[in-house]
Design an enzyme around this catalytic site. Structure first.
Site, PDB file in Angstrom:
ATOM      1  N   SER A  50      -7.824 -18.820   8.753  1.00 35.47           N
ATOM      2  CA  SER A  50      -7.890 -17.499   7.386  1.00 35.47           C
ATOM      3  C   SER A  50      -7.832 -17.952   6.162  1.00 35.47           C
ATOM      4  CB  SER A  50      -7.219 -16.458   7.704  1.00 35.47           C
ATOM      5  OG  SER A  50      -7.110 -15.362   7.474  1.00 35.47           O
TER       6      SER A  50
ATOM      7  N   TYR B 150      -0.543 -12.549  12.985  1.00 31.74           N
ATOM      8  CA  TYR B 150      -1.357 -13.465  12.875  1.00 31.74           C
ATOM      9  C   TYR B 150      -1.489 -14.859  11.660  1.00 31.74           C
ATOM     10  CZ  TYR B 150      -6.535 -13.938  11.633  1.00 31.74           C
ATOM     11  OH  TYR B 150      -7.873 -14.025  11.469  1.00 31.74           O
TER      12      TYR B 150
END
Ligand SMILES: NC(=O)c1ccc[n+]([C@@H]2O[C@H](COP(=O)([O-])OP(=O)(O)OC[C@H]3O[C@@H](n4cnc5c(N)ncnc54)[C@H](OP(=O)(O)O)[C@@H]3O)[C@@H](O)[C@H]2O)c1
Length: 245
Positions: free
Chosen positions: A152, A165
Site C-alpha cells: 500500500s 496496517y
C-alpha cells in the site's frame, strides 16, 4: 516495461491467489483464469470462493481448486499440508499472489489496540510468511516462478492513524526484498504491487465518505497484475504502483 500480455499469456500456469473471494483478489483470479491459468482460490468465506469457481467455469476457464483457509487461525501445519496437497495435485506452483489482508482499525498510534495489532500482523505478515516458506520449493520447480506481495502507499511512507496496517505493509515490503535477494540468481521473480485506491470493500471501510465512483475498479488495475505474473516480467525485488502518479 510493456504491460500487454497475450490472451493466452498464462496458459497452463498454476497460480494461487489469496483473498480470491472478493475485491482485487477475486478480479485477479478471474483475470489470470481468462489468460489460461489454472487457479487455486484461497480465502476464508467458502461461498465467495465457490461463486468465483462458478464464474471461472462459466467463462470457459480451467477448473479451479478451492482452499478454504482463515489466515488468522492458520498454523505452520496448515500451510505445510496445503503445500503437500498442491504438490500432490499439480507437482509445482507457477505463481503466488499474496493479496488477502486485514485493514484493522484506523486510530491514533497511542490508542492502537493490541488485539487488532496482533490480528493484522497475523494475517498480513505472519500468514504470508508461513505460507511462503513451504511454497518456495514448489515455486522453484517452475520454469518461471512468480511471487507477488501486496502493499500500500502507507507501506513505504508512514501516515498518521494507519498504525497496524501500515506497519504490516512495511514488513511485507521488507519480506519481499529479502526473498528477492535470496533468489536473485534463479528464475524466480519476487515483487510487490501497490494497487493504489481501488473500488473495494476495504477501501470503503477506510474512506467511508468517499464516492466509490471516483476510484479505479479492480479490472482497471489488472495489466500490472498480469505482467508481474507473466514470463515477460524480468524485474525482481521491486515495488510497482498499479496507479502511478
Ligand atoms: N482497495 C484499495 O484501495 C487498496 C489500496 C492499497 C492496498 N490494497 C491491498 O490490496 C489487497 C486487496 O484489497 P481489497 O481492497 O481487495 O480488500 P477486500 O475487498 O477487503 O478483499 C480482501 C480479501 O481478502 C480476504 N481475507 C481477509 N482476511 C482474510 C483471512 N484472515 N483469511 C483469508 N482471507 C482473508 C477477504 O475475505 P472475505 O471475502 O471472506 O472477507 C477478501 O476476499 C490487500 O492486500 C490490501 O491491503 C488495497
Amino acid at each position: 516495461m510493456e504491460l500487454q500480455i497475450a490472451t493466452d499469456g498464462l496458459k497452463g500456469k498454476i497460480i494461487l491467489v489469496t483473498g480470491a473471494g472478493d475485491g482485487i483478489g477475486r478480479t485477479a483470479a478471474l483475470t489470470y483464469a481468462k489468460h489460461g491459468a489454472q487457479i487455486i482460490l484461497l480465502g476464508r468465506t467458502v461461498a465467495k470462493l465457490e461463486a468465483v469457481y462458478d464464474e471461472i467455469l462459466a467463462l470457459g476457464g480451467l477448473e479451479p481448486a478451492i482452499i478454504p483457509l482463515d489466515l488468522k487461525g492458520a498454523t505452520q501445519k496448515h500451510y505445510q499440508e496445503m503445500a503437500d496437497t498442491i504438490e500432490a495435485q499439480f507437482g509445482h506452483l507457477d505463481g503466488l499472489l499474496h493479496n488477502a489482508s486485514l485493514l484493522g482499525t484506523l486510530s491514533p498510534f497511542h490508542q492502537i489496540d493490541e488485539t487488532v495489532f496482533d490480528d493484522v500482523m497475523q494475517v498480513n505478515v505472519k500468514g504470508a510468511f508461513l505460507m511462503t516458506q513451504p511454497l518456495l520449493p514448489l515455486l522453484k520447480k517452475s520454469a518461471a516462478g512468480r511471487l507477488i506481495f501486496t502493499s500500500s502507499t502507507v507501506g513505504h511512507s508512514g501516515r498518521a492513524y494507519w498504525g497496524s496496517y501500515a506497519i504490516s505493509k512495511f514488513a511485507t515490503e521488507g519480506m519481499m526484498q529479502i526473498i528477492a535477494d535470496e533468489y536473485s540468481n534463479t528464475p524466480l521473480r519476487v515483487n510487490v504491487i501497490n494497487p493504489g485506491g481501488t473500488r473495494t470493500q476495504m477501501r470503503a471501510s477506510a474512506y467511508p465518505a468517499e464516492d466509490p465512483q471516483t476510484l479505479k475498479t479492480p479490472e482497471e488495475i489488472m495489466p500490472l497484475y498480469l505482467y508481474l505474473m507473466s514470463a515477460q516480467c524480468e524485474e525482481t525485488g521491486q515495488c510497482f504502483d498499479a496507479q502511478p502518479k
